[in-house]
Scaffold this motif. Structure first.
Motif, mmCIF file in Angstrom:
data_model
loop_
_atom_site.group_PDB
_atom_site.id
_atom_site.type_symbol
_atom_site.label_atom_id
_atom_site.label_comp_id
_atom_site.label_asym_id
_atom_site.label_seq_id
_atom_site.Cartn_x
_atom_site.Cartn_y
_atom_site.Cartn_z
ATOM 1 N N PRO A 189 0.815 -1.207 0.000
ATOM 2 C CA PRO A 189 0.000 0.000 0.000
ATOM 3 C C PRO A 189 0.852 1.263 0.000
ATOM 4 O O PRO A 189 1.994 1.243 0.427
ATOM 5 C CB PRO A 189 -0.792 -0.109 1.311
ATOM 6 C CG PRO A 189 0.054 -0.963 2.197
ATOM 7 C CD PRO A 189 0.750 -1.926 1.301
ATOM 8 N N LEU A 190 0.253 2.367 -0.502
ATOM 9 C CA LEU A 190 0.954 3.646 -0.501
ATOM 10 C C LEU A 190 1.285 4.053 0.927
ATOM 11 O O LEU A 190 0.591 3.660 1.872
ATOM 12 C CB LEU A 190 0.064 4.719 -1.133
ATOM 13 C CG LEU A 190 -0.321 4.553 -2.600
ATOM 14 C CD1 LEU A 190 -1.169 5.742 -3.046
ATOM 15 C CD2 LEU A 190 0.912 4.414 -3.498
ATOM 16 N N THR A 191 2.318 4.861 1.083
ATOM 17 C CA THR A 191 2.607 5.416 2.409
ATOM 18 C C THR A 191 1.552 6.492 2.709
ATOM 19 O O THR A 191 0.916 7.015 1.783
ATOM 20 C CB THR A 191 3.994 6.081 2.443
ATOM 21 O OG1 THR A 191 3.971 7.201 1.534
ATOM 22 C CG2 THR A 191 5.096 5.119 2.032
ATOM 23 N N PRO A 192 1.355 6.831 3.990
ATOM 24 C CA PRO A 192 0.410 7.915 4.322
ATOM 25 C C PRO A 192 0.759 9.214 3.578
ATOM 26 O O PRO A 192 -0.132 9.941 3.144
ATOM 27 C CB PRO A 192 0.578 8.094 5.830
ATOM 28 C CG PRO A 192 1.107 6.791 6.319
ATOM 29 C CD PRO A 192 1.941 6.233 5.205
ATOM 30 N N GLN A 193 2.053 9.481 3.395
ATOM 31 C CA GLN A 193 2.474 10.693 2.677
ATOM 32 C C GLN A 193 1.999 10.645 1.227
ATOM 33 O O GLN A 193 1.482 11.633 0.696
ATOM 34 C CB GLN A 193 4.010 10.812 2.679
ATOM 35 C CG GLN A 193 4.642 11.178 4.003
ATOM 36 C CD GLN A 193 4.926 9.981 4.904
ATOM 37 O OE1 GLN A 193 4.261 8.948 4.802
ATOM 38 N NE2 GLN A 193 5.886 10.123 5.793
ATOM 39 N N GLN A 194 2.178 9.493 0.589
ATOM 40 C CA GLN A 194 1.743 9.365 -0.809
ATOM 41 C C GLN A 194 0.226 9.488 -0.934
ATOM 42 O O GLN A 194 -0.287 10.070 -1.891
ATOM 43 C CB GLN A 194 2.217 8.021 -1.388
ATOM 44 C CG GLN A 194 3.725 7.972 -1.591
ATOM 45 C CD GLN A 194 4.239 6.564 -1.895
ATOM 46 O OE1 GLN A 194 3.694 5.576 -1.412
ATOM 47 N NE2 GLN A 194 5.296 6.480 -2.674
ATOM 48 N N ARG A 195 -0.477 8.969 0.076
ATOM 49 C CA ARG A 195 -1.946 9.069 0.077
ATOM 50 C C ARG A 195 -2.377 10.535 0.126
ATOM 51 O O ARG A 195 -3.285 10.958 -0.582
ATOM 52 C CB ARG A 195 -2.507 8.345 1.301
ATOM 53 C CG ARG A 195 -3.249 7.069 0.981
ATOM 54 C CD ARG A 195 -3.824 6.460 2.258
ATOM 55 N NE ARG A 195 -5.261 6.384 2.214
ATOM 56 C CZ ARG A 195 -6.088 7.064 2.987
ATOM 57 N NH1 ARG A 195 -5.609 7.891 3.903
ATOM 58 N NH2 ARG A 195 -7.384 6.912 2.871
ATOM 59 N N VAL A 196 -1.725 11.318 0.994
ATOM 60 C CA VAL A 196 -2.068 12.743 1.097
ATOM 61 C C VAL A 196 -1.804 13.420 -0.245
ATOM 62 O O VAL A 196 -2.616 14.218 -0.731
ATOM 63 C CB VAL A 196 -1.250 13.438 2.224
ATOM 64 C CG1 VAL A 196 -1.497 14.953 2.216
ATOM 65 C CG2 VAL A 196 -1.611 12.850 3.587
ATOM 66 N N SER A 197 -0.687 13.066 -0.868
ATOM 67 C CA SER A 197 -0.338 13.662 -2.148
ATOM 68 C C SER A 197 -1.401 13.330 -3.212
ATOM 69 O O SER A 197 -1.812 14.196 -3.988
ATOM 70 C CB SER A 197 1.047 13.153 -2.551
ATOM 71 O OG SER A 197 1.341 13.538 -3.850
ATOM 72 N N VAL A 198 -1.880 12.077 -3.216
ATOM 73 C CA VAL A 198 -2.932 11.673 -4.161
ATOM 74 C C VAL A 198 -4.209 12.487 -3.908
ATOM 75 O O VAL A 198 -4.823 13.026 -4.835
ATOM 76 C CB VAL A 198 -3.234 10.152 -4.035
ATOM 77 C CG1 VAL A 198 -4.504 9.781 -4.797
ATOM 78 C CG2 VAL A 198 -2.049 9.326 -4.535
ATOM 79 N N MET A 199 -4.591 12.603 -2.621
ATOM 80 C CA MET A 199 -5.809 13.361 -2.303
ATOM 81 C C MET A 199 -5.694 14.808 -2.770
ATOM 82 O O MET A 199 -6.639 15.368 -3.326
ATOM 83 C CB MET A 199 -6.077 13.306 -0.796
ATOM 84 C CG MET A 199 -6.571 11.954 -0.324
ATOM 85 S SD MET A 199 -7.152 11.995 1.373
ATOM 86 C CE MET A 199 -5.637 11.843 2.294
ATOM 87 N N ARG A 200 -4.536 15.393 -2.556
ATOM 88 C CA ARG A 200 -4.332 16.788 -2.979
ATOM 89 C C ARG A 200 -4.492 16.918 -4.489
ATOM 90 O O ARG A 200 -5.115 17.856 -4.984
ATOM 91 C CB ARG A 200 -2.931 17.274 -2.577
ATOM 92 C CG ARG A 200 -2.705 17.396 -1.084
ATOM 93 C CD ARG A 200 -1.326 17.995 -0.788
ATOM 94 N NE ARG A 200 -1.194 19.317 -1.377
ATOM 95 C CZ ARG A 200 -1.677 20.423 -0.830
ATOM 96 N NH1 ARG A 200 -2.267 20.366 0.349
ATOM 97 N NH2 ARG A 200 -1.554 21.574 -1.432
ATOM 98 N N ASN A 201 -3.911 15.954 -5.220
ATOM 99 C CA ASN A 201 -3.992 16.026 -6.686
ATOM 100 C C ASN A 201 -5.430 15.884 -7.172
ATOM 101 O O ASN A 201 -5.846 16.591 -8.083
ATOM 102 C CB ASN A 201 -3.095 14.959 -7.320
ATOM 103 C CG ASN A 201 -1.632 15.374 -7.263
ATOM 104 O OD1 ASN A 201 -1.330 16.557 -7.224
ATOM 105 N ND2 ASN A 201 -0.742 14.404 -7.221
#
Ligand SMILES: O=C(O)CCC(=O)C(=O)O
Ligand SMILES: [Fe+2]
Length: 329
Positions: A284-296
């Motif tokens: 799974p994505l890291t929490p940081q990558q998840r935040v980045s996806v949500m922002r995009n």
């Protein structure tokens, strides 16, 4: 610092480890994107003499961004977006002033409830002594860290001169940060990026993008029920300490009351661009990558609809009754 000045909060917290620059554990934590206080770096030792007098004599004739607040909170906002957004009330006022004018503002504070906070990116308008001090920062050490962790370019050094009691409310930045304390003490309360749901950031297109909507000292549990689950890690930094604030980690920073004079805190941060994406994304994505996806996703919708106010409605149409009640199976 005056321990009576430490605010009480309705959540338990852990302590950020405090380790020497020579301890291998320090680098293991940074590699894992975990906060750590690093001692004995001598990162900004040459700035130990940066008191108000020295800064007054050497900072030069340039202009500085100084914020004023009628509370002790200095919530950041994007001023361009704030101007476009009619209903938005600026939480602080921004001034562009000379250093002597800032000192005047500091003096005036002692007879009003107004607080001031200087936050200026260091630039080439500063005098030669400050340039010399800057060149004597421990660049050797930070450059080695930057290389070892695969970070991008140093983007800026923000100089912060705050009054005791000033609070920078909880937010996250999209950069790696070595936060170097020069004088006075600051309490730093950090939350990991996996607590995104508990901290309810403003929408991405909002002037207060990246800032939490929750007031830590007076949380509105009706609007923000998951805030009950927050579990921060915290520490107090003093002169000579460097706090590593990993990218996307939430932080609230509070200038503590000092017992001595003058009642100011001085810090300089080192903001670095994050590391490049790995060649192969792991799940799974890291929490940081998840935040980045949500922002995009939020940014794409705001752009596609050409109206940030319509993003929420569209997201609700996607989610409600479709992703809310059923698993994908
Ligand atoms: O020191 C402060 O008040 C805020 C600093 C901060 O948020 C940062 O360096 O990212
Ligand atoms: Fe920050």
């Amino acid at each position: 610092f005056d321990s009576n000045s430490i605010n009480k909060y309705p959540f338990p917290s852990e302590q950020i480890p405090r380790l020497s620059v020579a301890d291998p554990e320090t680098y293991r934590l940074i590699k894992e994107s975990k906060p750590v206080i690093i001692t004995d770096t001598n990162l900004v030792g040459s700035a130990a003499k940066w008191d108000l007098n020295y800064l007054h004599e050497n900072l030069g004739k340039g202009l500085f961004y100084v914020y004023t607040s009628n509370t002790n909170k200095f919530k950041y906002y994007n001023s361009n977006r704030a101007e476009q957004c009619k209903s938005f009330v600026n939480p602080t006022e921004r001034h562009h002033v000379t250093f002597p004018q800032f000192l005047q503002m500091l003096k005036r504070c002692s007879c009003t409830d107004e607080k001031v906070y200087l936050q200026q990116i260091l630039n080439d308008t500063v005098g030669t002594n400050i340039v010399d001090d800057f060149l004597q920062f421990n660049w050797d050490w930070v450059n080695k860290c930057k290389a070892a962790f695969g970070w991008g370019q140093l983007s800026s050094n923000l100089l912060l001169i705050g009054l005791e009691g000033n609070i920078t409310p909880v937010h996250y930045d999209e950069q790696e940060n070595f936060f170097a304390q020069i004088s006075g003490y600051k309490r730093c309360i950090l939350f990991s990026p996996d607590q995104f749901d508990c901290l309810y950031p403003h929408p991405v297109a909002h002037p207060c993008d990246r800032q939490s909507q929750v007031d830590l000292s007076n949380p509105d549990y009706k609007r923000f029920p998951k805030f009950r689950n927050v579990r921060p890690t915290e520490a107090i930094v003093g002169p000579g300490d460097v706090l590593y604030i990993p990218m996307y980690w939430w932080h609230q920073i509070e200038s503590l009351l000092s017992r001595g004079l003058p009642p100011v805190t001085v810090s300089v941060n080192f903001w670095y661009k994050g590391s490049a994406l790995p060649d192969k994304i792991e799940y799974p994505l890291t929490p940081q990558q998840r935040v980045s996806v949500m922002r995009n996703v939020e940014k794409m919708l705001a752009a596609a609809l050409d109206d940030p106010d319509k993003v929420g409605g569209l997201l609700r149409s996607i989610v409600e009754g479709r992703y809310t009640d059923h698993a994908l199976s």
